[in-house]
Structure formats: C-alpha cells, structure tokens
Design an enzyme around this catalytic site. Structure first.
Site, PDB file in Angstrom:
ATOM      1  N   LYS A   7       0.170  47.854  -8.616  1.00  0.00           N
ATOM      2  CA  LYS A   7       0.357  47.521  -7.099  1.00  0.00           C
ATOM      3  C   LYS A   7       1.292  46.919  -6.318  1.00  0.00           C
ATOM      4  O   LYS A   7       1.754  47.270  -5.800  1.00  0.00           O
ATOM      5  CB  LYS A   7      -1.235  47.079  -6.514  1.00  0.00           C
ATOM      6  CG  LYS A   7      -1.990  48.023  -6.717  1.00  0.00           C
ATOM      7  CD  LYS A   7      -3.618  47.193  -6.767  1.00  0.00           C
ATOM      8  CE  LYS A   7      -4.590  47.941  -6.835  1.00  0.00           C
ATOM      9  NZ  LYS A   7      -5.939  46.765  -7.151  1.00  0.00           N
ATOM     10  N   LYS A  43      -6.558  33.270 -15.430  1.00  0.00           N
ATOM     11  CA  LYS A  43      -5.418  33.920 -15.288  1.00  0.00           C
ATOM     12  C   LYS A  43      -3.922  32.076 -14.590  1.00  0.00           C
ATOM     13  O   LYS A  43      -3.372  32.796 -14.587  1.00  0.00           O
ATOM     14  CB  LYS A  43      -6.003  34.681 -13.882  1.00  0.00           C
ATOM     15  CG  LYS A  43      -7.137  36.075 -13.748  1.00  0.00           C
ATOM     16  CD  LYS A  43      -7.258  36.102 -13.001  1.00  0.00           C
ATOM     17  CE  LYS A  43      -8.558  36.836 -13.324  1.00  0.00           C
ATOM     18  NZ  LYS A  43      -7.827  38.368 -13.603  1.00  0.00           N
ATOM     19  N   ARG A  64      -8.748  37.746  -9.008  1.00  0.00           N
ATOM     20  CA  ARG A  64      -9.937  36.220  -9.241  1.00  0.00           C
ATOM     21  C   ARG A  64      -9.248  35.024  -9.826  1.00  0.00           C
ATOM     22  O   ARG A  64      -8.456  35.086 -10.534  1.00  0.00           O
ATOM     23  CB  ARG A  64     -11.391  37.166  -9.848  1.00  0.00           C
ATOM     24  CG  ARG A  64     -11.691  38.010  -9.159  1.00  0.00           C
ATOM     25  CD  ARG A  64     -12.670  37.171  -7.991  1.00  0.00           C
ATOM     26  NE  ARG A  64     -13.283  36.545  -8.618  1.00  0.00           N
ATOM     27  CZ  ARG A  64     -15.432  36.660  -8.012  1.00  0.00           C
ATOM     28  NH1 ARG A  64     -15.725  37.476  -7.487  1.00  0.00           N
ATOM     29  NH2 ARG A  64     -15.662  35.481  -8.751  1.00  0.00           N
ATOM     30  N   THR A 121      -5.011  44.680 -12.356  1.00  0.00           N
ATOM     31  CA  THR A 121      -4.375  46.399 -11.859  1.00  0.00           C
ATOM     32  C   THR A 121      -3.025  45.824 -10.896  1.00  0.00           C
ATOM     33  O   THR A 121      -2.592  46.849 -10.287  1.00  0.00           O
ATOM     34  CB  THR A 121      -5.668  47.093 -11.087  1.00  0.00           C
ATOM     35  OG1 THR A 121      -6.010  46.266 -11.060  1.00  0.00           O
ATOM     36  CG2 THR A 121      -5.688  48.006 -12.642  1.00  0.00           C
TER      37      THR A 121
HETATM   38  C1  26V Z   1     -16.737  38.148 -16.342  1.00  0.00           C
HETATM   39  C2  26V Z   1     -17.257  36.694 -16.851  1.00  0.00           C
HETATM   40  C3  26V Z   1     -18.813  36.504 -16.342  1.00  0.00           C
HETATM   41  C4  26V Z   1     -18.648  35.156 -17.135  1.00  0.00           C
HETATM   42  C5  26V Z   1     -18.185  34.289 -16.158  1.00  0.00           C
HETATM   43  C6  26V Z   1     -16.101  34.336 -16.989  1.00  0.00           C
HETATM   44  C7  26V Z   1     -15.931  35.894 -16.789  1.00  0.00           C
HETATM   45  C8  26V Z   1     -14.870  35.978 -16.421  1.00  0.00           C
HETATM   46  C9  26V Z   1     -14.217  37.646 -16.516  1.00  0.00           C
HETATM   47  C10 26V Z   1     -15.368  38.311 -16.144  1.00  0.00           C
HETATM   48  C11 26V Z   1     -14.901  39.956 -16.134  1.00  0.00           C
HETATM   49  C12 26V Z   1     -16.157  40.718 -16.372  1.00  0.00           C
HETATM   50  C13 26V Z   1     -14.720  42.447 -16.069  1.00  0.00           C
HETATM   51  C14 26V Z   1     -13.468  42.315 -15.342  1.00  0.00           C
HETATM   52  O1  26V Z   1     -13.343  42.703 -14.324  1.00  0.00           O
HETATM   53  N1  26V Z   1     -12.801  43.419 -16.529  1.00  0.00           N
HETATM   54  C15 26V Z   1     -11.149  43.308 -15.362  1.00  0.00           C
HETATM   55  O2  26V Z   1     -11.327  44.717 -14.965  1.00  0.00           O
HETATM   56  C16 26V Z   1      -9.957  45.320 -14.648  1.00  0.00           C
HETATM   57  C17 26V Z   1     -10.570  46.961 -15.114  1.00  0.00           C
HETATM   58  O3  26V Z   1     -10.187  47.003 -15.931  1.00  0.00           O
HETATM   59  C18 26V Z   1      -8.242  44.292 -15.378  1.00  0.00           C
HETATM   60  O4  26V Z   1      -7.978  45.292 -15.074  1.00  0.00           O
HETATM   61  C19 26V Z   1      -9.018  43.335 -15.832  1.00  0.00           C
HETATM   62  O5  26V Z   1      -7.542  42.813 -16.542  1.00  0.00           O
HETATM   63  C20 26V Z   1     -10.518  42.512 -15.847  1.00  0.00           C
HETATM   64  O6  26V Z   1     -10.227  41.523 -16.043  1.00  0.00           O
END
Ligand code: 26V
Length: 811
Positions: free
Chosen positions: A664, A558, A553, A660
């Site tokens: 990979k 990042k 993303r 993750t």
């Molecule tokens: C949520 C949001 C919502 C508000 C605006 C910006 C923003 C940015 C990031 C997120 C993250 C949502 C949670 C997420 O997807 N975390 C990811 O989870 C993966 C599985 O545990 C992990 O490998 C990633 O490092 C982590 O970013």
C-alpha cells in the site's frame, strides 16, 4: 446549454436526493428538519444499497443460470472497514452523491466519517480476505465469502495518560448496519457435544448417528460486494448464532423462564466477539465453537446450493472450490466428510477423495506459536464424530508415510495429524486439501524447506506460491483521490482494473513538470496527515517534514522496538550535536497489541515515552517528532498511506510471511526501508535496488547466526551507538517514577533477542542515513517515488486472485 452528460448527471443527482429524502421519511419516519447526520448517513447508505440490489439479484440469477463453478473463501476474519465510500467508487456515483448531499445541506466526507469500521479481523489476514472479495467481484468471478457476524469486532485502542494501551469495546452494530440483509430463510442447525451411536442397517452396513447434542442455529446475514463499475455484486455471508426454538420452549415447559433465557444468551455468545491472537494460541473452547459453528453452517449452505442442480456428488469438486484462509476453518475437512458419509450415504474413500479435491489451504505464518493445535480431549468432546473421522484420516495417512518412507517412525510422528493428545490443524489442512500455498515467494520457500519440509518431500506438487495483493480501488482510487486524478490524467484510467498499466508512468519520472505536480499533491497529502497526527496525539508536526511511518500489528518480530531505538539514537545525536545536518522527520507509529501480549504493550508505552521526551526537547524537536497514532484501523490507514514518505518494513528476515501494508505504501509513492523479508523481496525486484533501502541480515543468515549461537551481548559490546541507546533506556529517565519499567525490554534484547534487533541495529541506522541523504535531493526522491508507483502493478489483488483462479481453483 446542457450537454447529454451533465443532463444525465443532474437527473442522477435529482434521483439520489429524492431517494435519500424518501429513506429519511419512510425508512426512518423523520422529517427533513429533525433528521440528524446519522439519519442522513443511514439514508444515503440505503440509497446506495438499493442501487446495488438489482445487480445483486441479477448476479445471483446469472450464476445459477449458468451453473458456474463457485469459489468459497472461508475465513474467521474479514477486515472490511467502511462500505459507503467503496460502494460510491464502485458504482461510479461518488461525484453525484457528493453533489446531492451538498444540495441537501450535508457534506459527504463528514458523513462517510460517521460510519464505524467493520473491524471483523485482526490484521493482514483479515484485510487480505477483504481485498480478495473486491477483486473477485471486479473480475466477475463467482466468489463468495463466508465468516462470522461478530457483534463486537477488534477492540478499539485508546492510550491512557501513561501511554499504555487500553482496550475499549467495539460496538459497530449499535446504530444499525445499513449494509447487511438478514436472511432468516437461510438458517441451519449446528450441533455440539453429544455422542456417536453406531447402528447397522438391513444390509448390515454400519451407520453413525451423532446424538444427544446441544444445538445452535446459524442465521445468515448477507453483505453485497460490488465489483468495480461492472454490474457484478457478489456476497459476503456472515453467520449469527441464535438459540433454537426448542431451547426456549423447554425452559417454559419446565417453568424455568429465567434459566431458559440465560441459556439462550449463552448460546448466542458464539458470534459475540472476535478473538484477538494471544500467546496461549489455541485451546479456547469458545474459539473452537466459533470455527465449527461457521464451518458447519457454511458447508450445509454450499451443499444445499449444489444439490439444487444435481442429485449426486460426482461433480462436487468441479463445481465447488473452498479456500481455507489459514487453518482456522480446517475443521471443514472432517465436517464435509461427515456430511457426505453420515447424511448423504457416501463411502469413506469417495468422501475423502471429494473433500481433498475440494479444499485448498493458505498458510499465513511460520511462527510456531501461531500454528493451531487443539487438545484431542476438548475437540473429541465438542465434536465427537469429527474426532473419529480425524483419527481415521490420521491412521491412513500414517500408513501412507510409512509406505513411502519405510521404517521412518520419527518422520511419521513429525507429520502426524494426531500426535499424543494434540490435533495439529496445519497437518490436517495439508493432508485434506489439493493445494497448500504460501503468501509470498520467500515465505513459500521457507514452508517447503523448513516447517512443511516433510510434506513437501512427500507431495512436492501440492505446494505453490501466490504472492499477496491489495485492491487499488480502495488503496489508491478511494484513499488517494488527488494522486489518482493525476495518474488518470497522465495515462488514462485503465490502471483501476489493470494495475500493470501504471508502467506507463515510468517515462514521466524524468519529466520535471510532472514531478512538480506530483510533489504538490504529495505536499497536500502530507499536510493532511500532519493535521491528523496533531488532532489525534496533540503533537504539532511540521507539514514539510519527512513522514516516516510504521503501521501494523504490534509484534516483536516486526521490530517496532528497533525503530524506537533508532528514534532514541536520533534524539541523542540531535540533543548533543549542534547544527547536525539532517532533514526534519516525523516518525509515526500505529498498531494494536493483543490484549495479553505484555511485551508488545510495553513497546507501545516505550514509544509514547520516547515521543514525550523527544517532542518536548527544544533542540531535538526542531528536526524530530515521534508520535503513536491510537486505534490504527482500515479507515485510519486510508488517511495515512497517501501522506507517507517512508515505509518501515523492518521485520526479522524469515518471519513476515508477506506483508500487505508494504504494498500500500509503494502504491502510494512512499519509498521502503526494509529487510529482505516477505513480499519486500518482490517489491525490491520490481522497483529496482536503486529505488528502495534494503538492509540487514537475510533469512538464511538469520538462521545461520542462530545455528552458530547468536550472542546479543557481543553486539552491544561492539557498537558504541547501540550501547549508548540501551544504556540511556536503562538509566530510567524515560520513566522517572518507575525507573525499571523498560528494563525487561532491554534485558530481553541483551539476553535473548530472538528477533535479532541488536544484530541488525547498526545496519538499520546506516540505511536511515542513506534515506536522509536521498531525501536531500527532492527531485530524485520524487523520481524514485514515481518509479515505485509505476512498478507496483504486480501487487494488485486482481493479479493474486487470477493466480488462485487459474492455478488453484481451475476456474
Ligand atoms: C498469530 C498469532 C497467534 C499467537 C500469538 C502471536 C501470533 C502472531 C501472529 C499471528 C498471525 C496470524 C496470521 C496472519 O495474520 N498472518 C499475516 O497474514 C498476512 C496475509 O497473508 C501477511 O501479509 C502477514 O505477513 C502475516 O503475518
């Protein structure tokens, strides 16, 4: 003479052909002559699903018969990707099906490419859920996924002629979904709005009724989750919103037919579309409705299943464990209490105790803007009874905090679940669960000593770490068949279910003949990737160049922007220095930006502008190509990892919870260039410092620099290289028609740079020079690649799931 094996195989091929043809004829009512490719894809999918059906029923019967303890994985996102190839691999029918189709005049690869991705997730969190389902089934654990059957998953990403992201609707169900089975007999009523009414029974006890609600039905759709060659087929149950019958009927009675149908459509929007993360975070009514909708239906379903075997709730936590994938389903905590108290007559203390012993919570981010909060006003109006319950949990919890830390009102307020008009879901999730876990070792340490420090001081034993993992069935066996075969030939096939067995490859890293075969396979995979890049972007790529890849993303933390700056730096060097001795590279990007995330979208546009410039400049483009691959998604990822040489994992230390994709890449033999962030730390520990390129500030150093008053401008002044790059972008040559276009990005770096791009830039460029140098010795590079693969056994999601099973679910 036919051997027994080939005899069985030809029988199998015949049976597959017969069933595919039969589905074309009887399920689709077509004859072979008029069948389209899509028809044959559907018929093949049904044929495979039929072969799963018996095992599926048998698995369910076995779980019921043995009265097993079950695990429920609740997630707003499941990023499954395609199902056909996965089913083929797990059933061991890939070869036979390819043969059957060939005899029918079709190509399996082409048919598989017709399947739309099930993109019911945004990124890492959703893909992790999908990998865990695969591992639970392969480990024969009674695990079930629950989520929403979004009609539209993550948007498709296109690029316009200016290199900007354009979001297109995803319509994955349009042609029908052969993998799901509707279960109208599993339909539950979910209530919204209304008010709470108290009444006293004959014994004077107070009861609460939630009345005057508007109701929605949740109907189950089940997708089989096959384990690897083991006869276990678990279930992913996704809920679709349907209007209640009363809804329609009322409209008829009032004679307002159109309004009734409109209202019905409105109701069904609950499962229409997946939410992308956005900068406003929470606060969206429809998002809260989605959360409660799927949680309420799920808990009703779980309780119904539990009560088929028993009459009391005494054993509930011993038979039911519920994992909350982030806080998104955390409304399950008050909802379970409501169901236990209001529908089943339990008391508060018992209900809270049962709920707490049932739930466990996984945190996936430390970004403050991503920590969910709901306005108490919206929450209280939509879910009035649950709001009362949350307030009571909060009241009792505050008392508990003050008991342990008398007089510490500041701490009480920091830890509160309801503070002012905010409902903090993470605090609710910690208080209402038995275990909170981070997703990598470093991430869990950060949870314990920063964002959840107060909670860790109160309940140190509730915190634990489970490092994420990936399923090697999809990400190696399916994605990289040629390397899989070589590995199996060398060490046998046990690695498919015991990834640690890859260790046996270690001695082969020193075997010149093995390395030769490895390099040949890599070259083939690289050539395939080069072809895909050209097809998707029009950029020709030399298949001999190093494939340098950042796919994930788009987010500032990042630091795709740091990678783009590095590309500009390389460009300027190549343009201005004749005969520069560096290897050819293709720098590839891929990833979606949230539709409202302007900075991330501008970074995509900048990447494309840099690509256009580099790829058109004769001197630079001999040795450097830059391309942005549109619509990064699971099925595209499967094609990218095998051909990659360098894995870009360059987040600001402390911000990437785990990652993750990093796993990979390593599993597919790419070397990592990265910061000590998330699971990169553990990748470095496993593969060894000499087989990875680590650079940059560490998490504690990032914090220290911030505390000391970080001044990005000073970095700019101190680094001539950085200055040249930023000045070049500011000059406007990347967007002559709008010279100031990228100025906000550069100014963001110079005046604030929250993610320390400038602080790490020089170290990053130096690490890239080490990569260039290492690439020069292909024998040693390959040695390192083999060692990366041999030492990535730890990152199997089988290992992660086993850790959850023993340490959290106590299966
Ligand atoms: C949520 C949001 C919502 C508000 C605006 C910006 C923003 C940015 C990031 C997120 C993250 C949502 C949670 C997420 O997807 N975390 C990811 O989870 C993966 C599985 O545990 C992990 O490998 C990633 O490092 C982590 O970013």
């Amino acid at each position: 003479m036919q051997t027994l094996e080939s005899g069985r195989r030809s029988t199998r091929v015949e049976a597959l052909k017969r069933d595919i043809e039969s589905h074309v004829r009887y399920t689709l009512a077509r004859d072979n002559a008029s069948a389209t490719e899509r028809d044959v894809y559907m018929a093949t999918a049904w044929t495979l699903r039929d072969r799963l059906a018996d095992r599926w029923a048998a698995t369910n019967a076995r779980y019921e018969h043995r009265d097993v303890k079950r695990v429920y994985y609740l997630s707003l996102e499941f990023l499954i990707g395609r199902a056909l190839g996965n089913a083929l691999i797990n059933l061991g029918l890939d070869g036979a099906t390819a043969e059957a189709l060939e005899e029918l005049g079709y190509n399996l690869e082409e048919l598989m490419d017709r399947e739309p991705d099930a993109g019911l997730g945004n990124g890492g969190l959703g893909r992790l859920a999908a990998c865990y389902l695969d591992s639970m089934a392969t480990l024969e654990l009674p695990g079930m996924g629950y989520g929403i059957r979004y009609e539209h998953g993550i948007f498709r990403q296109a690029l316009d002629d200016q290199g900007r992201q354009v979001e297109k609707p995803d319509n994955w169900l349009m042609d029908g979904n052969p993998w799901e089975i509707a279960r109208p007999d599993r339909t539950y009523k979910v209530k919204f709005w209304g008010r709470v009414q108290a009444h006293h029974d004959e014994e004077g006890r107070v009861h609460f009724d939630w009345v005057d609600t508007s109701d929605v039905l949740a109907m189950a759709y089940d997708t089989p989750v096959p384990g690897y060659c083991n006869n276990t087929v678990n279930t992913l149950r996704l809920w679709a919103a349907k209007a209640t019958e009363e809804f329609d009927l009322e409209g008829f009675i009032r004679g307002n037919y159109i309004a009734a149908v409109e209202a019905k459509t409105q109701t069904e929007t609950i499962s229409k579309v997946l939410y992308p993360p956005d900068d406003t975070g929470a606060g969206k009514e429809l998002r809260l409705k989605q959360q409660y909708f799927f949680v309420s239906a799920t808990l009703q379903d779980i309780i119904a299943r539990y009560l088929t075997e028993r009459k009391t709730f005494d054993d509930f936590p011993d038979k039911v464990q519920i994992q909350l994938n982030d806080t998104h389903p955390a409304v399950a905590i008050p909802e379970l209490m409501r169901l236990l108290m209001d529908d089943h007559g339990l008391e508060w203390d018992e209900s809270f105790d049962l709920a707490r012993r049932t739930f466990a919570y996984t945190n996936h981010t430390v970004l403050p803007e991503a920590l969910e909060q709901w306005g108490t006003d919206l929450f209280g109006r939509l879910l009035p009874r649950q709001m009362e319950i949350v307030r009571e949990i909060d009241k009792r919890f505050r008392a508990r905090v003050l008991e342990k830390f008398p007089g510490d009102a500041a701490r009480e307020e920091r830890m509160a679940i309801v503070s002012g008009n905010r409902l903090r879901m993470a605090n609710l999730a910690i208080v209402g669960s038995h275990t909170t876990n981070g997703v990598a070792a470093l991430h869990t340490e950060i949870l314990k000593d920063s964002i959840f420090k107060d909670f860790h001081e109160l309940w140190p034993d509730r915190f634990t770490s489970v490092t994420n993992g990936i399923t090697q069935r999809r990400w190696m066996l399916k994605a990289n068949p040629r390397l899989s075969s070589l590995i199996t030939e060398a060490i046998g096939d046990e690695w498919v279910t015991q990834l640690e067995r890859l260790r046996e490859l270690e001695p082969l890293a020193d075997d010149a003949a093995f390395r030769e075969r490895w390099m040949q396979i890599k070259a083939g995979n690289r050539a395939r990737l080069a072809g895909i890049v050209t097809d998707l972007t029009g950029t020709p790529v030399d298949p001999a160049s190093m494939m340098d890849v950042q796919i994930k993303r788009m987010h500032e933390y990042k630091r795709q922007l740091m990678n783009v700056l590095r590309c500009v730096d390389s460009f300027l060097m190549l343009r201005d220095t004749p005969d520069l001795d560096v290897p050819a590279r293709a720098v590839l990007f891929g990833g979606k930006a949230a539709p409202t995330y302007w900075t991330a979208k501008l970074i995509i546009q900048l990447t494309n502008a840099v690509g256009r410039l580099v790829n058109a400049e004769p001197k630079a483009s001999r040795l450097l190509r830059v391309a942005f691959l549109p619509d990064y998604r699971v099925s595209l990822a499967e094609k990218i990892f095998p051909g990659s040489d360098l894995s870009e994992q360059i987040s600001t230390a402390g911000y990437e919870a785990s990652g993750t994709g990093n796993m990979k890449f390593a599993l597919n033999g790419a070397l990592t260039i990265g910061t000590l962030d998330g699971a990169n730390v553990e990748i470095a520990e496993n593969v060894g410092d000499e087989n990875i390129f680590i650079f940059g500030l560490k998490a504690d150093e990032v914090e220290a620099r911030k505390a000391a008053g970080y001044n990005p401008r000073a970095e700019y002044e101190a680094s001539p290289r950085l200055r040249r790059v930023l000045d070049f972008i500011l000059s406007g040559v990347l967007s002559p028609e709008n010279p100031g276009l990228y100025r906000p990005l550069v100014e963001g770096l110079l005046f604030s740079d929250p993610y320390m791009v400038l602080a790490d830039f020089d170290a990053y460029v130096e690490a890239q020079e080490q990569v260039d140098f290492a690439w020069g010795d292909q024998q040693d590079w390959t040695r390192k690649a083999i060692l990366n693969v041999a030492r990535s056994g730890f990152f199997s999601s089988d290992r992660s799931v086993k850790e959850y099973a023993t340490r959290i679910w106590h299966l």
